[in-house]
Structure formats: C-alpha cells, structure tokens
Design a protein around this motif. Structure first.
Motif, mmCIF file in Angstrom:
data_model
loop_
_atom_site.group_PDB
_atom_site.id
_atom_site.type_symbol
_atom_site.label_atom_id
_atom_site.label_comp_id
_atom_site.label_asym_id
_atom_site.label_seq_id
_atom_site.Cartn_x
_atom_site.Cartn_y
_atom_site.Cartn_z
ATOM 1 N N GLU A 116 18.812 -7.672 24.839
ATOM 2 C CA GLU A 116 18.034 -6.572 25.407
ATOM 3 C C GLU A 116 17.873 -5.490 24.347
ATOM 4 O OE1 GLU A 116 17.727 -4.055 29.573
ATOM 5 O OE2 GLU A 116 19.603 -5.053 29.066
ATOM 6 N N ILE A 117 16.629 -5.064 24.138
ATOM 7 C CA ILE A 117 16.347 -4.085 23.092
ATOM 8 C C ILE A 117 15.507 -2.939 23.652
ATOM 9 C CG2 ILE A 117 16.462 -5.792 21.245
ATOM 10 C CD1 ILE A 117 13.359 -5.698 21.189
ATOM 11 N N ASN A 118 15.495 -1.838 22.907
ATOM 12 C CA ASN A 118 14.680 -0.677 23.236
ATOM 13 C C ASN A 118 13.854 -0.330 22.005
ATOM 14 O OD1 ASN A 118 14.589 2.647 23.278
ATOM 15 N ND2 ASN A 118 14.331 1.735 25.294
ATOM 16 N N CYS A 119 12.541 -0.118 22.182
ATOM 17 C CA CYS A 119 11.684 0.173 21.034
ATOM 18 C C CYS A 119 10.327 0.680 21.496
ATOM 19 C CB CYS A 119 11.494 -1.078 20.173
ATOM 20 S SG CYS A 119 10.587 -2.401 20.998
ATOM 21 N N LEU A 120 9.542 1.164 20.550
ATOM 22 C CA LEU A 120 8.145 1.491 20.825
ATOM 23 C C LEU A 120 7.360 0.188 20.991
ATOM 24 C CD1 LEU A 120 7.634 4.352 18.210
ATOM 25 C CD2 LEU A 120 7.689 4.624 20.699
ATOM 26 N N PRO A 121 6.324 0.179 21.832
ATOM 27 C CA PRO A 121 5.568 -1.057 22.067
ATOM 28 C C PRO A 121 5.058 -1.727 20.794
ATOM 29 C CG PRO A 121 4.963 0.584 23.687
ATOM 30 C CD PRO A 121 5.864 1.276 22.697
ATOM 31 N N GLY A 122 4.647 -0.920 19.827
ATOM 32 C CA GLY A 122 4.120 -1.490 18.593
ATOM 33 C C GLY A 122 5.147 -2.210 17.748
ATOM 34 N N ASP A 123 6.435 -1.954 18.003
ATOM 35 C CA ASP A 123 7.503 -2.594 17.234
ATOM 36 C C ASP A 123 8.139 -3.766 17.973
ATOM 37 O OD1 ASP A 123 7.208 -0.796 15.144
ATOM 38 O OD2 ASP A 123 8.689 0.601 15.939
ATOM 39 N N LEU A 124 7.658 -4.080 19.182
ATOM 40 C CA LEU A 124 8.286 -5.127 19.986
ATOM 41 C C LEU A 124 8.155 -6.488 19.300
ATOM 42 C CD1 LEU A 124 9.620 -5.978 22.684
ATOM 43 C CD2 LEU A 124 7.303 -6.323 23.586
ATOM 44 N N PRO A 125 9.280 -7.115 18.930
ATOM 45 C CA PRO A 125 9.201 -8.436 18.301
ATOM 46 C C PRO A 125 9.074 -9.533 19.350
ATOM 47 C CG PRO A 125 11.489 -7.713 18.389
ATOM 48 C CD PRO A 125 10.664 -6.595 18.998
ATOM 49 N N GLU A 126 8.378 -10.593 19.014
ATOM 50 C CA GLU A 126 8.262 -11.740 19.920
ATOM 51 C C GLU A 126 9.619 -12.412 20.082
ATOM 52 O OE1 GLU A 126 6.024 -16.065 19.914
ATOM 53 O OE2 GLU A 126 5.072 -14.384 18.877
#
Length: 205
Positions: free
Chosen positions: A131-141
């Motif tokens: 589970e991660i938290n990030c900005l949408p543009g940084d979301l890794p597949e």
C-alpha cells in the motif's frame, strides 16, 4: 487504460437486475467536488479488464458520453460462483491530491542472488502487494523488487525499496514490514509439507 461507460437513469434492485440480464453492469463514480454519478458498463469488457493487473493499480480514463474523467477502481462485487460482475465503484482523482493505493510487487533476479546461487537458500515472498501514498502522476503500475543482493539469513524490508517521485509506503502496525526473506532448503520443504494437509482439506471442501 480507457473505460467506456454510459449514464444510468434507472436505479434500484429491479433496474439493476434487468441491466445485468441485458449484459450491463451498474456502477458509480464518486469523489472530488462533483456529485456521485450513476453509470452502466458492458459486462464482458469489464469482466476481461478486471483480469488485468494494470486495471487495478493504474489511473483509468473513464468516458461517459462527452465527459472524460480520471478515476481509480475502488471496489467491485462479483457473484459467489458465477463469472458475473455485479457492481463496480470508481473514484475521481485530482492531479494535486495524493491517493492511497495497493500496487503489486514484481520480484526479479532471485536466481542471481548469492542466497540462491551459492548458499543453497530459497527466497520467500512475504508480501505480494504494497500500500502506497503518492500524487496520481507518480502512481506506478507495479513496484519492482530486485533480489540480486540477497544473502542467507537476510530479509528485504520496505525501506530498502527504491520508490519513484512522491511515493511513500503506508504501513499498518509495522514501520518497516518485511518484503522478502531467505529460507534454507529444509525450512522451505518443511513449510510446504505443513501446508499440504490444509490444501488437501480445502480441496475436499
């Protein structure tokens, strides 16, 4: 990935049942400053999309009529024993607001590690997703986990991972959870032997 949906007018249990008989899946889009929107999707297209790992861990381009919205798959319900999707939920995302998602872990280079190549060990994958938290543009597949440096008696933790951009790990209970660990051949065989009776019992049920 692109998702095509249509605005749904009829609501309620009866309407949803008729929709499913017609090969459609009821759904909802919510989040952001807009009100929730009721939608319907083609069942077969959605069913096959749900089989793809990317569909669960990527930002999706949802088209409803002339409107395009960036969304995440948040939830879906399937029939207990039929290959039938009953409902799907999407959440709108904003470029400047962080999101929390579970993304799969892809383990690589285990066979190149000293633990496997030289020391007779076996690498156990403790977690399959993170589970991660990030900005949408940084979301890794997905997050790649390089096991090439693993030695006997060594464990790989969340803090050892190289995460891109604004990505941070969301932990529950443990500040630095174990991702993978090295087991001896004997320990691995013992674990498999212990799991065998439970697996056979589950098959009988």
């Amino acid at each position: 990935m692109k998702v095509v949906a249509f605005e749904r007018q009829a609501q309620g249990t009866g309407a949803s049942r008729r929709m499913r008989r017609a090969g459609k899946v009821p759904g909802i889009v919510y989040g952001g400053e807009q009100k929730a929107q009721m939608i319907e999707l083609d069942h077969n297209a959605l069913y096959h999309a749900l089989k793809k790992e990317q569909f669960h861990s990527s930002i999706l381009d949802l088209t409803v009529g002339e409107q395009q919205t960036r969304v995440l798959l948040k939830d879906y319900q399937v029939h207990p024993f039929k290959p039938l999707v009953l409902h799907v939920d999407f959440m709108r995302v904003a470029a400047d607001r962080k999101i929390t998602m579970k993304v799969p872990l892809h383990f690589v280079n285990a066979e190149e590690s000293p633990a496997v190549k030289l020391e007779g060990g076996m690498i156990s994958h403790v977690l399959s997703e993170l589970e991660i938290n990030c900005l949408p543009g940084d979301l890794p597949e997905f997050i790649e986990v390089d096991l090439s440096g693993m030695h006997k008696g060594h464990s790989l933790h969340a803090n050892d991972l190289k995460l891109p951009g604004s990505v941070t790990v969301v932990t529950h209970g443990s500040e630095n959870p174990v991702i993978a660990t090295v087991l001896s051949q004997a320990a691995e065989e013992a674990a498999e032997a212990a799991a065998e009776p439970a697996a056979k019992e589950a098959e009988k049920k």
